[in-house]
Write an enzyme that holds these catalytic residues in place. Structure first.
Site, mmCIF file in Angstrom:
data_model
loop_
_atom_site.group_PDB
_atom_site.id
_atom_site.type_symbol
_atom_site.label_atom_id
_atom_site.label_comp_id
_atom_site.label_asym_id
_atom_site.label_seq_id
_atom_site.Cartn_x
_atom_site.Cartn_y
_atom_site.Cartn_z
ATOM 1 N N HIS A 43 68.975 13.741 53.594
ATOM 2 C CA HIS A 43 69.396 13.355 54.950
ATOM 3 C C HIS A 43 68.440 12.329 55.579
ATOM 4 C CE1 HIS A 43 67.063 16.456 57.698
ATOM 5 N NE2 HIS A 43 66.266 15.858 56.849
ATOM 6 N N ASP A 44 67.312 12.038 54.881
ATOM 7 C CA ASP A 44 66.359 11.054 55.425
ATOM 8 C C ASP A 44 66.736 9.613 55.075
ATOM 9 O OD1 ASP A 44 64.663 13.008 56.449
ATOM 10 O OD2 ASP A 44 63.441 13.095 54.630
ATOM 11 N N ASN A 101 69.758 13.254 65.435
ATOM 12 C CA ASN A 101 68.296 13.254 65.313
ATOM 13 C C ASN A 101 67.852 12.367 64.151
ATOM 14 O OD1 ASN A 101 65.821 14.460 66.387
ATOM 15 N ND2 ASN A 101 65.603 15.257 64.325
ATOM 16 N N PHE A 160 58.449 9.898 44.802
ATOM 17 C CA PHE A 160 59.659 10.162 44.003
ATOM 18 C C PHE A 160 60.536 8.929 43.817
ATOM 19 C CE2 PHE A 160 60.844 12.646 48.090
ATOM 20 C CZ PHE A 160 61.456 11.570 48.725
ATOM 21 N N ASP A 210 54.816 15.842 46.273
ATOM 22 C CA ASP A 210 54.920 15.135 47.559
ATOM 23 C C ASP A 210 53.893 14.007 47.583
ATOM 24 O OD1 ASP A 210 55.302 14.511 50.429
ATOM 25 O OD2 ASP A 210 56.230 16.481 50.553
HETATM 26 C C1 LIG Z 1 61.975 15.924 56.031
HETATM 27 S S1 LIG Z 1 60.575 16.369 55.082
HETATM 28 C C2 LIG Z 1 61.189 17.747 54.184
HETATM 29 C C3 LIG Z 1 60.098 18.594 53.614
HETATM 30 C C4 LIG Z 1 60.544 19.820 52.829
HETATM 31 N N1 LIG Z 1 61.368 19.494 51.688
HETATM 32 C C5 LIG Z 1 61.218 20.813 53.746
HETATM 33 O O1 LIG Z 1 62.434 20.973 53.677
HETATM 34 O O2 LIG Z 1 60.512 21.415 54.559
HETATM 35 C C6 LIG Z 1 60.492 15.084 53.871
HETATM 36 C C7 LIG Z 1 59.366 15.221 52.881
HETATM 37 O O3 LIG Z 1 59.496 14.188 51.913
HETATM 38 C C8 LIG Z 1 58.213 13.676 51.629
HETATM 39 N N2 LIG Z 1 58.384 12.317 51.120
HETATM 40 C C9 LIG Z 1 58.816 11.236 51.809
HETATM 41 N N3 LIG Z 1 58.864 10.158 51.003
HETATM 42 C C10 LIG Z 1 58.441 10.575 49.789
HETATM 43 C C11 LIG Z 1 58.274 9.913 48.531
HETATM 44 N N4 LIG Z 1 58.566 8.619 48.402
HETATM 45 N N5 LIG Z 1 57.828 10.640 47.494
HETATM 46 C C12 LIG Z 1 57.526 11.959 47.621
HETATM 47 N N6 LIG Z 1 57.686 12.643 48.788
HETATM 48 C C13 LIG Z 1 58.136 11.951 49.851
HETATM 49 C C14 LIG Z 1 57.496 13.754 52.954
HETATM 50 O O4 LIG Z 1 56.101 13.682 52.786
HETATM 51 C C15 LIG Z 1 57.984 15.090 53.497
HETATM 52 O O5 LIG Z 1 57.166 16.149 53.064
#
Ligand SMILES: C[S@@+](CC[C@H](N)C(=O)[O-])C[C@H]1O[C@@H](n2cnc3c(N)ncnc32)[C@H](O)[C@@H]1O
Length: 334
Positions: free
Chosen positions: A244-245, A291, A226, A198
């Site tokens: 989904h993000d 959302n 990532f 992360d």
């Molecule tokens: C919606 S959360 C989901 C977290 C986890 N997978 C869960 O289901 O509880 C999205 C996660 O992606 C991480 N994230 C966002 N952009 C990222 C990137 N470019 N590289 C690595 N992690 C990333 C965020 O820090 C966050 O922890």
């Protein structure tokens, strides 16, 4: 005709807000294993006694508090899910809902007209990635991650049990946050090692959660991006509530990177809410897709939509399982 469903919907946001405010007042923490009268709580919270009594009685009506002879205490469900220190607490997601999602949802009409998230209109924030907004302060970062953990732990044991993963040696959870998914996988598969990958800002919090877990000796936490950095070696990757993000161009980039990194026979495990193929349900997935509209560039998808993106990236077989929990499971094989 029964107006019940409409009346219920008119009322629904009031019930949510009662839960949010009682949580932010710390009422469920105060009443964990303890009792108090309204007068005592009003003095401690410096609240208006008559108004607070209405809030507390509202919580009784909602099944969150019990009241006997004017004395309040938590109900069992509040002890498990609303007390901040409970292992299954949802209080982080409730605080995140109160401080971020509730204000963002007041701009749903703008989001639908414009087709985009509402951070700037709601909070006046300029530029930056979506996660810079989530992580703008230490407190909001911790609330967001605690929220991810609370809902995640409801689903992860079922997600890792949806397919037989016993042949894999390591699971790298990309954007793994607190690590609840690889922790659940290590608990189920004794020969597996787990990795949380992360953003650097998340790593100290992830380490705290992992250190407290039953799988601490088989887990690592790695800082990385990532999209822009090389991925660790692994025969199994996971993406939980990541796809989904994002909009399709970033999803294509990420799936291709995962596919290229996997050895033949490797796999990608996805944890997301699956929409019915005709998008007529389930309702909680519709609500989550809205959302995502108000706070990200993403949305919820059907299994065929995920399968198309996965096959485009090179994956050969894609299978989905509805778990009955907040998150469903998809496995894609290389
Ligand atoms: C919606 S959360 C989901 C977290 C986890 N997978 C869960 O289901 O509880 C999205 C996660 O992606 C991480 N994230 C966002 N952009 C990222 C990137 N470019 N590289 C690595 N992690 C990333 C965020 O820090 C966050 O922890």
């Amino acid at each position: 005709m029964n107006p019940g469903p409409i009346v219920d919907l008119i009322d629904a946001f009031r019930r949510s807000k009662v839960l949010f405010v009682a949580t932010s007042f710390g009422i469920f923490d105060r009443l964990q294993g303890a009792t108090a009268s309204c007068a005592e709580l009003a003095a401690e919270l410096q609240a208006d006694p008559d108004a607070l009594e209405r809030l507390l009685d509202g919580c009784v009506g909602l099944g969150l508090l019990a009241k006997h002879s004017g004395i309040y205490t938590n109900t069992p469900v509040a002890n498990v899910y609303l007390w901040r220190e409970s292992p299954q607490t949802l209080s982080g997601y409730i605080r995140y809902s109160e401080t971020a999602l509730y204000p963002l949802w007041t701009n749903l009409s703008s989001a639908v007209k414009e087709g985009g998230h509402q951070w700037k209109r709601t909070f006046g924030a300029e530029g930056g990635s979506l996660f810079e907004h989530f992580f703008s302060t230490e407190e909001s970062k911790r609330d967001f991650l605690a929220g991810m953990n609370g809902f995640g732990t409801l689903s992860s044991p079922s997600v890792v049990a949806a397919f037989d993963l016993s042949r894999f040696r390591s699971l790298v959870d990309l954007g793994g946050a607190t690590g609840h998914l690889p922790i659940a996988a290590c608990e189920r598969y004794p020969n597996l090692r787990g990795v949380v990958f992360d953003l650097p800002v998340v790593v100290p919090v992830a380490r705290e959660y992992v250190a407290k877990s039953s799988a601490a000796d088989r887990m690592d936490v790695i800082a990385g991006d990532f999209f822009s950095e090389d991925l660790p070696d692994s025969d199994l990757f996971a993406l939980g509530r990541i796809l989904h993000d994002w909009a399709e161009p970033k999803i294509r980039l990420l799936l291709r990177k995962v596919y290229d990194k996997l050895p033949p026979g490797g796999a990608l495990l996805i944890a997301e809410k699956l929409l019915a193929d005709d998008k007529t349900g389930p309702t909680h997935v519709h609500m989550q897709s809205l959302n995502m509209l108000i706070c990200t560039e993403g949305k919820e998808r059907t299994l065929p939509e995920y399968a198309e993106l996965l096959k485009e990236a090179g994956f050969s077989a894609v299978e989905g399982k509805v778990t009955g929990k907040p998150l469903d499971a998809v496995l894609a094989l290389k």
